[in-house]
Design an enzyme around this catalytic site. Structure first.
Site, PDB file in Angstrom:
ATOM      1  NE  ARG A   1      93.953 112.702  74.477  1.00  0.00           N
ATOM      2  CZ  ARG A   1      94.678 113.588  74.663  1.00  0.00           C
ATOM      3  NH1 ARG A   1      94.554 114.711  75.270  1.00  0.00           N
ATOM      4  NH2 ARG A   1      95.795 113.871  73.657  1.00  0.00           N
TER       5      ARG A   1
ATOM      6  CB  CYS B   1     122.038 110.557  61.544  1.00  0.00           C
ATOM      7  SG  CYS B   1     120.473 111.136  62.398  1.00  0.00           S
TER       8      CYS B   1
ATOM      9  CG  ASN C   1      81.661 108.694  72.179  1.00  0.00           C
ATOM     10  OD1 ASN C   1      82.636 107.910  72.210  1.00  0.00           O
ATOM     11  ND2 ASN C   1      81.789 109.779  73.092  1.00  0.00           N
TER      12      ASN C   1
ATOM     13  CG  HIS D   1      96.752 111.592  67.745  1.00  0.00           C
ATOM     14  ND1 HIS D   1      95.610 111.350  68.491  1.00  0.00           N
ATOM     15  CD2 HIS D   1      96.652 112.675  67.138  1.00  0.00           C
ATOM     16  CE1 HIS D   1      94.856 112.374  68.466  1.00  0.00           C
ATOM     17  NE2 HIS D   1      95.473 113.357  67.768  1.00  0.00           N
TER      18      HIS D   1
ATOM     19  CD  GLN E   1      90.444 111.544  68.293  1.00  0.00           C
ATOM     20  OE1 GLN E   1      89.534 110.754  68.414  1.00  0.00           O
ATOM     21  NE2 GLN E   1      90.968 112.642  68.573  1.00  0.00           N
TER      22      GLN E   1
ATOM     23  CG  ASP F   1      95.060 100.709  68.380  1.00  0.00           C
ATOM     24  OD1 ASP F   1      94.659 100.518  67.395  1.00  0.00           O
ATOM     25  OD2 ASP F   1      94.039 101.135  69.377  1.00  0.00           O
TER      26      ASP F   1
ATOM     27  CB  CYS G   1     119.122 108.008  64.539  1.00  0.00           C
ATOM     28  SG  CYS G   1     119.066 107.677  62.844  1.00  0.00           S
TER      29      CYS G   1
ATOM     30  CB  ILE H   1      81.488 101.694  70.418  1.00  0.00           C
ATOM     31  CG1 ILE H   1      81.207 103.068  70.754  1.00  0.00           C
ATOM     32  CG2 ILE H   1      82.356 101.289  69.124  1.00  0.00           C
ATOM     33  CD1 ILE H   1      82.732 103.615  71.360  1.00  0.00           C
TER      34      ILE H   1
ATOM     35  CB  ALA I   1      90.425 106.178  73.081  1.00  0.00           C
TER      36      ALA I   1
HETATM   37 ZN    ZN Z   1     118.851 109.906  62.033  1.00  0.00          ZN
END
Ligand code: ZN
Length: 258
Positions: free
Chosen positions: A36, A157, A220, A121, A101, A104, A154, A238, A24
């Protein structure tokens, strides 16, 4: 602050298969919230857990409200100097994989080849059906939410649709994690940028890389649990550290050394 890091530059010079691991901290400069951190979203708001999402329509409605709220921020976010420095490293042939992680999509927006980016993620820009696995653009699902479908299903389905991100209480995609593990085993330099290295199993990739003989470099602002394993730890912000290191290695982007 502007001193050269001879040891780090040497590590980067020698590194032929660098794995960039990002968290992040590299995206806050692009206006993406750190969920977080001390000012993080999760300090103000309860996350929706996967278990609840699957069982409760109310939780799904909350999920979609939250996605709609955050959408413009992700859609409009621009890569910053750190993302751009990583692209320069990649174009110079140094980077084997970018394991992130972040959800974006800013590495790809900045220009890193999509096939090199491993999104541990998931991605904010897609939705996925939990029944048939069909993926479609987030913006289409959110248009349906805005048009009044509080819990869109969906289109293929009728199954439950969710953002293609890993929720609290949900396992990482095993295929995606396996790719990241392979990259960690195969790299010769593991450069972790902007991650507190506290979210597992993502952070364990550091240990896997180090055990396979890679040098570990951590950039970091705060200490991380893996600092003692690292060949080099950089505490500088950073947004200045990564562009500076890249300049020292590759020369000025607009100068003759580019
Ligand atoms: Zn589906």
């Amino acid at each position: 602050m502007q001193d050269a890091d001879p040891k780090l530059i040497e590590l980067l010079r020698q590194g032929k298969r660098i794995l960039l691991f990002t968290g992040a901290g590299i995206s806050t400069g692009s206006g993406i919230p750190d969920f977080r951190g001390p000012e993080g979203v999760w300090k103000r708001r309860q996350p929706v857990y996967y278990h609840d999402f699957m069982r409760s329509e109310a939780a799904r409605i909350e999920h979609w409200e939250f996605k709609l709220e955050g959408w413009a921020g992700y859609r409009d976010a621009k890569p910053n100097a750190t993302h751009e420095a990583i692209v320069r490293l990649e174009k110079a042939g140094k980077v084997e994989a970018v394991v992130t992680q972040n959800i974006d999509g800013l590495h790809q927006k900045a220009g890193v080849a999509a096939e090199r980016v491993i999104e541990l993620h998931g991605s904010m820009f897609s939705v996925v059906c939990v029944s048939c696995g069909d993926r479609s653009p987030m913006k289409e699902a959110l248009a349906r939410v805005e048009a009044g479908e509080a819990d869109p299903d969906c289109p293929r389905c009728g199954g439950i649709l969710k953002s293609a991100t890993v929720m609290f209480g949900q396992r990482l995609d095993p295929g995606v994690f396996a790719r990241a593990e392979r990259a960690a085993r195969g790299c010769d330099l593991f450069l972790a940028v902007g991650s507190t290295l506290t979210v597992e199993p993502a952070a364990s990739l550091c240990g896997i890389a180090a055990a396979s003989g890679a040098a570990l470099v951590i950039v970091n602002a705060e200490p991380t649990p893996y600092d003692t394993l690292a060949a080099e730890v950089i505490r500088e912000p950073i947004g200045t550290a990564v562009p500076r290191i890249t300049r020292q290695l590759l020369g000025n982007p607009r100068g003759p050394g580019a």
